[in-house]
Write a protein that holds these residues in place. Sequence first.
Motif, PDB file in Angstrom:
ATOM      1  N   GLU C 139       0.787  -1.045   0.027  1.00  0.00           N
ATOM      2  CA  GLU C 139       0.199  -0.039   0.026  1.00  0.00           C
ATOM      3  C   GLU C 139       0.770   1.341  -0.195  1.00  0.00           C
ATOM      4  N   ILE C 140       0.419   2.104  -0.738  1.00  0.00           N
ATOM      5  CA  ILE C 140       1.401   3.290  -0.900  1.00  0.00           C
ATOM      6  C   ILE C 140       0.256   4.634  -0.717  1.00  0.00           C
ATOM      7  N   GLU C 141       0.763   5.879  -0.942  1.00  0.00           N
ATOM      8  CA  GLU C 141       0.007   6.811  -0.650  1.00  0.00           C
ATOM      9  C   GLU C 141      -1.083   7.157  -1.631  1.00  0.00           C
ATOM     10  N   ALA C 142      -0.499   6.993  -2.940  1.00  0.00           N
ATOM     11  CA  ALA C 142      -1.327   7.266  -3.951  1.00  0.00           C
ATOM     12  C   ALA C 142      -0.669   6.698  -5.255  1.00  0.00           C
ATOM     13  N   LEU C 143      -1.380   6.164  -6.191  1.00  0.00           N
ATOM     14  CA  LEU C 143      -1.053   5.861  -7.502  1.00  0.00           C
ATOM     15  C   LEU C 143      -0.657   6.728  -8.502  1.00  0.00           C
ATOM     16  N   SER C 144      -0.877   7.949  -8.120  1.00  0.00           N
ATOM     17  CA  SER C 144      -0.299   9.077  -9.102  1.00  0.00           C
ATOM     18  C   SER C 144       0.121  10.165  -8.181  1.00  0.00           C
ATOM     19  N   GLY C 145       0.689  11.025  -9.222  1.00  0.00           N
ATOM     20  CA  GLY C 145       1.305  12.302  -8.440  1.00  0.00           C
ATOM     21  C   GLY C 145       2.484  12.224  -7.832  1.00  0.00           C
ATOM     22  N   GLY C 146       3.189  11.051  -7.998  1.00  0.00           N
ATOM     23  CA  GLY C 146       4.402  10.974  -7.191  1.00  0.00           C
ATOM     24  C   GLY C 146       5.704  11.080  -8.241  1.00  0.00           C
ATOM     25  N   MET C 147       6.612   9.847  -8.009  1.00  0.00           N
ATOM     26  CA  MET C 147       7.694   9.676  -8.560  1.00  0.00           C
ATOM     27  C   MET C 147       7.388   9.311 -10.061  1.00  0.00           C
ATOM     28  N   PRO C 148       7.727  10.042 -11.108  1.00  0.00           N
ATOM     29  CA  PRO C 148       7.346   9.767 -12.486  1.00  0.00           C
ATOM     30  C   PRO C 148       8.368   8.646 -13.015  1.00  0.00           C
ATOM     31  N   MET C 149       7.618   7.535 -13.708  1.00  0.00           N
ATOM     32  CA  MET C 149       8.238   6.476 -13.954  1.00  0.00           C
ATOM     33  C   MET C 149       7.700   6.114 -15.595  1.00  0.00           C
ATOM     34  N   THR C 150       8.660   5.429 -16.374  1.00  0.00           N
ATOM     35  CA  THR C 150       8.144   4.844 -17.395  1.00  0.00           C
ATOM     36  C   THR C 150       8.155   3.362 -17.410  1.00  0.00           C
ATOM     37  N   ALA C 151       7.154   2.747 -17.669  1.00  0.00           N
ATOM     38  CA  ALA C 151       7.217   1.177 -17.571  1.00  0.00           C
ATOM     39  C   ALA C 151       7.171   0.728 -19.034  1.00  0.00           C
ATOM     40  N   SER C 152       7.677  -0.388 -19.279  1.00  0.00           N
ATOM     41  CA  SER C 152       7.660  -1.119 -20.375  1.00  0.00           C
ATOM     42  C   SER C 152       7.824  -2.805 -20.287  1.00  0.00           C
ATOM     43  N   GLY C 153       7.514  -3.273 -21.145  1.00  0.00           N
ATOM     44  CA  GLY C 153       7.641  -4.907 -21.082  1.00  0.00           C
ATOM     45  C   GLY C 153       6.384  -5.378 -21.628  1.00  0.00           C
ATOM     46  N   PRO C 154       6.191  -6.761 -21.437  1.00  0.00           N
ATOM     47  CA  PRO C 154       5.056  -7.515 -22.058  1.00  0.00           C
ATOM     48  C   PRO C 154       3.743  -6.894 -21.509  1.00  0.00           C
ATOM     49  N   GLY C 155       2.718  -6.629 -22.428  1.00  0.00           N
ATOM     50  CA  GLY C 155       1.553  -6.236 -21.937  1.00  0.00           C
ATOM     51  C   GLY C 155       1.311  -4.638 -22.065  1.00  0.00           C
ATOM     52  N   ILE C 156       2.353  -3.904 -22.288  1.00  0.00           N
ATOM     53  CA  ILE C 156       2.560  -2.522 -22.488  1.00  0.00           C
ATOM     54  C   ILE C 156       3.055  -2.093 -23.879  1.00  0.00           C
ATOM     55  N   ARG C 157       2.374  -1.609 -24.834  1.00  0.00           N
ATOM     56  CA  ARG C 157       2.483  -1.160 -26.081  1.00  0.00           C
ATOM     57  C   ARG C 157       3.416  -0.030 -25.993  1.00  0.00           C
ATOM     58  N   GLU C 158       4.669  -0.198 -26.541  1.00  0.00           N
ATOM     59  CA  GLU C 158       5.716   0.867 -26.440  1.00  0.00           C
ATOM     60  C   GLU C 158       6.008   1.254 -24.857  1.00  0.00           C
ATOM     61  N   ALA C 159       5.564   2.040 -24.351  1.00  0.00           N
ATOM     62  CA  ALA C 159       5.756   2.332 -22.788  1.00  0.00           C
ATOM     63  C   ALA C 159       4.561   3.136 -22.374  1.00  0.00           C
ATOM     64  N   ILE C 160       4.622   3.092 -20.983  1.00  0.00           N
ATOM     65  CA  ILE C 160       3.591   3.649 -20.281  1.00  0.00           C
ATOM     66  C   ILE C 160       4.059   4.365 -19.088  1.00  0.00           C
ATOM     67  N   GLU C 161       3.565   5.953 -18.797  1.00  0.00           N
ATOM     68  CA  GLU C 161       3.909   6.546 -17.850  1.00  0.00           C
ATOM     69  C   GLU C 161       2.989   6.440 -16.425  1.00  0.00           C
ATOM     70  N   PHE C 162       3.827   6.306 -15.531  1.00  0.00           N
ATOM     71  CA  PHE C 162       2.820   6.326 -14.347  1.00  0.00           C
ATOM     72  C   PHE C 162       3.754   6.757 -13.116  1.00  0.00           C
ATOM     73  N   SER C 163       3.198   7.178 -12.075  1.00  0.00           N
ATOM     74  CA  SER C 163       4.066   8.054 -11.091  1.00  0.00           C
ATOM     75  C   SER C 163       3.265   8.069  -9.663  1.00  0.00           C
ATOM     76  N   PRO C 164       3.715   6.645  -9.299  1.00  0.00           N
ATOM     77  CA  PRO C 164       3.317   6.247  -7.768  1.00  0.00           C
ATOM     78  C   PRO C 164       3.889   7.183  -6.683  1.00  0.00           C
ATOM     79  N   ARG C 165       2.913   7.596  -5.641  1.00  0.00           N
ATOM     80  CA  ARG C 165       3.557   8.388  -4.660  1.00  0.00           C
ATOM     81  C   ARG C 165       3.609   7.337  -3.367  1.00  0.00           C
ATOM     82  N   GLY C 166       4.780   7.718  -2.735  1.00  0.00           N
ATOM     83  CA  GLY C 166       4.884   6.957  -1.368  1.00  0.00           C
ATOM     84  C   GLY C 166       5.867   5.689  -1.519  1.00  0.00           C
TER      85      GLY C 166
END
Lengths: 367, 155, 210
Positions: C139-166
């Motif tokens: 469990e973290i504070e929020a699933l957005s609005g935090g550390m910006p990250m780029t995810a890639s790999g199986p199940g992701i077309r090209e890349a996806i951005e997300f920014s978990p906080r905490g």
Amino acid sequence: MYVAVKGGEAAIANAHRLLADRRRGDRSLPAISIDQIVAQLGLAVDRVMAEASLYDRALAALAVRQARGDMIEAIFILRAYRTTLPRFGSSVPVDTAVMQIERRVSATYKDLPGGQLLGPTFDYTHRLLDPSLLSDEEIDGPLEKEPLSEPLIRVLDILAGEGLIEEDGDLPQDHIPGDLTREPLEFPLERDLRLQALARGDEGFLLSLAYSTQRGYARTHPFVGEVRIGEVEVELDLPELGFAVSLGRIQVTECQMVNQFKGSAKSPPQFTRGYGLVFGQSERKAMAMSLVDRALRAEEFGEDIVAPAQDEEFVISHSDNVQATGFVEHLKLPHYVDFQAELDLVRRMRAEYDKKQAAPELREAAE
Amino acid sequence: METNTQELNSVQNARKRMISLLAKATRQELETELLTLDATPSHDVVRGPETGLVMVRGKIGGGGAPFNLGEATVSRATIQLASGEVGHGQVLGTDGRKALLAALFDALGQEERHASSVAAFVDRVEARISNEDRKRAEQTAATRVDFFTMVRGDD
Amino acid sequence: MSLTTDNNGAAAYRGGFGNPVLQGQGVFRIVMDAMARPGTIRSLEPAIAGVKPPSPLCVAAGAVALTLCDADTSIWLTSALRQSAAKAWVGFHTGAAFTEQRAESRFAFVEKGGVVPGFGQFALGTQEYPDRSTTLVLEIEALSGGMPMTASGPGIREAIEFSPRGLPDVFAALWAENRALFPRGVDLILVAGADIVCLPRTTKLERREG
């Protein structure tokens, strides 16, 4: 190779309808009830429970009825049913030493505390067909007698007192009992997993293997230390309460086989043991299981592995009648494409063969 | 894995005995006892009734390491009375209603108003079972072999 | 083991699935989709009516436990969770056994702000059976609005951005170590409130500056 074949739907539906009709049979006869099967074909029900590895008399009886008395089909149906249920947990190991005993005999000691209790046995019957059972004659109730006050101690404890027999099988303290319904088997197996497989194994297969050990294919010099049949409590730990409670009682059959052992460099001459424990009343199965259990411990005792009953992978991989029937019976399913390919191959080989036969001089010339 | 090896106190022992006897009561016994109450006490069902499996374990050689013998069907339910007591019912077989009734009586057994009637009920169940056990033991005893030996004679 | 013989400690009993079959299937479907599409935020809201785990277990973590844990999955809890009513709640509703050995657990739960142990201390599976590993529910504070990250790999077309906080600062390094073990390794379910994001061991993460 399998290909989808369509067009059988109507035939299949009609076959099922025909099966239902034949199962019911002559409508002028009353349908057999589940209660009747439980009460009057109890040992058939017990076999289905044991080999389906699911203790529930009513469901096993239903399976027997649905399968028209085909035991392996009934076992298959009950096995399939159990996969639909969640597992709540594992019981506290049942304690057979405090069984509510219905039968208890020993072939090693005549006079033993508690005595030889024959119970409802087929032994000493003459195996003559009984025409009185053709009709529903009145059956006398059983006689009653004051039980002895002495406890029915485990027969093997008498030998253990002298130190002449190995102890109950131990595994390391932190060993979690293996479960073949959860993890694929990896040979070699620990004895706990073998016993689980044997407890659900086919009675006929285990009986034959046990017989083979008596006929010299891995001799183990067995004596029945004790067979006991009766009810044991099934207790489950309730984490929400912090202690175990009883869920009720189940009937089991236990066999303690005593086997001679000459001793080895590591261990002195002493009696060794094979163990059988089976759901319901099934003495033949429990005895066969204990003989096969002992035979499968050959390596543990440094004995030469010379016979099928000692070959763990052979015995355990082939003891499950649901697996066996699935693989044998699948041969009747459509293999049209495989067979066309085989047919093609045989035709080609035959053509080549015929060509060579017809022209031997050519072949000689070539050589 | 955590296991319970601690000694139970007297309250726990009494509860254990009650729950274990409720599991062995017949459906009919439970239904009949329910009718003796003025009304079914108001309660919430917090879990079940549901049917599942318990893996029954044996011990190698009868007293050694545990092994998995095979499963048994078990039905269970947990209820909470309006007055707060929580009751657990878990019984062999597929009868969810029986589990629910066992849970109800387990809860009532902890409630002041019903404690004594539930205690009397489980006593009756225990007496019925011990009578049956006694009868079966006597039937079995009648099949005991009395060996004649020349030395000892027939005592 | 905490004994909940106190029957008025009703927290352990209330707040499970009212309809275990349908709700379990509902949550399972959402978690499965989230695993198949790493890095995307999904809400369990449609399937978790009435679910109320005792704090500090959040509702999404509780629903995941109710859905995925049973008597065959041993669970590791942080000491905060172990000492809370959440342990009895999870035990009662799932039948799961608890273990203090991280490497023996199939599921592990960490509450918001709890110390995240190194992933290598959990079950990582074997080469033959990489599935015999721990799934971490964090469990973290929020699933957005935090550390910006780029995810890639199986199940992701090209890349996806997300920014978990905490997430702890060392998270990126821990995850890179975990990925290097493939096909072994742990899988991760990040939760906040009723939302989840899944990071299976196949997902590659890169920190984005800015």
